[in-house]
Design an enzyme around this catalytic site. Sequence first.
Site, mmCIF file in Angstrom:
data_model
loop_
_atom_site.group_PDB
_atom_site.id
_atom_site.type_symbol
_atom_site.label_atom_id
_atom_site.label_comp_id
_atom_site.label_asym_id
_atom_site.label_seq_id
_atom_site.Cartn_x
_atom_site.Cartn_y
_atom_site.Cartn_z
ATOM 1 N N ARG A 45 0.843 -1.192 0.000
ATOM 2 C CA ARG A 45 0.000 0.000 0.000
ATOM 3 C C ARG A 45 0.883 1.249 0.000
ATOM 4 O O ARG A 45 2.098 1.157 0.117
ATOM 5 C CB ARG A 45 -0.959 -0.010 1.205
ATOM 6 N N GLY A 46 0.204 2.431 -0.093
ATOM 7 C CA GLY A 46 0.955 3.684 -0.218
ATOM 8 C C GLY A 46 1.109 3.980 -1.703
ATOM 9 O O GLY A 46 1.489 3.097 -2.486
ATOM 10 N N ASP A 224 -2.310 10.915 -2.311
ATOM 11 C CA ASP A 224 -2.521 9.846 -3.297
ATOM 12 C C ASP A 224 -2.806 10.380 -4.692
ATOM 13 O O ASP A 224 -2.592 9.692 -5.687
ATOM 14 C CB ASP A 224 -3.658 8.925 -2.856
#
Length: 328
Positions: A45-46, A224
């Site tokens: 993730r990230g 994001d």
Amino acid sequence: MYFNLRYENEELVFINQTLLPFKEEYIHTDDYNRIAEAIERLEIRGAPAIGVAGAYALVLSQKKAIDPALFEKAYKRLAGARPTAVNLVWALNKIKDCFSISCTFAGLVDAAVALHRDDERRCELIGKYGCEIFVKKSRVITHCNTGRLATAGEGTAFNVIKQGYLNGQVEFVYADETRPLLQGSRLTAFELGKNNIPFSIISDGMSSHFMSKGLVDIAITGADRIAANGDSANKIGTFALAIACKYHNIPFYIAAPKSTIDSNIENGLGIPIEMRKGDEVLFANGTPVTLPEYTALSPSFDVTPAELIHGIITEDGIYSYPYNFREV
Ligand code: MRU
């Protein structure tokens, strides 16, 4: 020391982040579909990390043979794994640009490794430029996780905090726990601990309390997707943190590589927000927190309006409001 992503022996090796901080388990795979699942489940993730992992996955779909139909299938599967972080499609498109019937698997691997090295370099520069924001020895608040676990390098907002700490500019960190999936209390705490940076975990609703007591000097988070006008999507709860900063006159910064900027989207209204299963709110680490008949909503991200963002730290330096990322 832990690592996040590694390409080794024609496989991607990644740490399963759903098990952290209790267990450091590494998964080895050359199956693009397994990597797509890992991105969906937040084992990986990230924003920058899912971009680089997605690039390796797309390349691995071509390990047995260069196969345009399979390439297209893998591209679609991976691009659909998570909708908000633009880095995923950005990185997949970089691999697509290299793909042709006459390319080789080794050539594609080189392209993915170059993206990996490129993210490392961006993180390093973000850490370097980011230290300019500290005007005194600071107590910093952050949200979600933006460190080595969220990138292919040393992190974005986290690397600013880390470099600031190493320079003597950061004295303490408040790590928002980041409900529902606890990227703060599980992952940021893990990374702060590994780097010996003094910190406390606070629940998301506590930030105004500490700000009102004069105990917070500055806020830094990641992003994001950043629209052309600077509106920035980040983990749910970031918007509330930025509003609290505005009220208390505390500068709120975003740190992100330029691969997170989507100049095709004019403002935050155009950013797709991932809706996840309500179960992520109804359970904490697998344990129910309320009755099974109740329902919950789980938008994974919110959009902080550009006017609340004091500065956006990138690998090219720090941008100030008003932002114009129409041609990046
Ligand atoms: O759902 P996640 O854990 O992938 O969300 C991650 C974030 O919101 C991060 O803050 C963002 O990706 C920046 S990572 C350097």
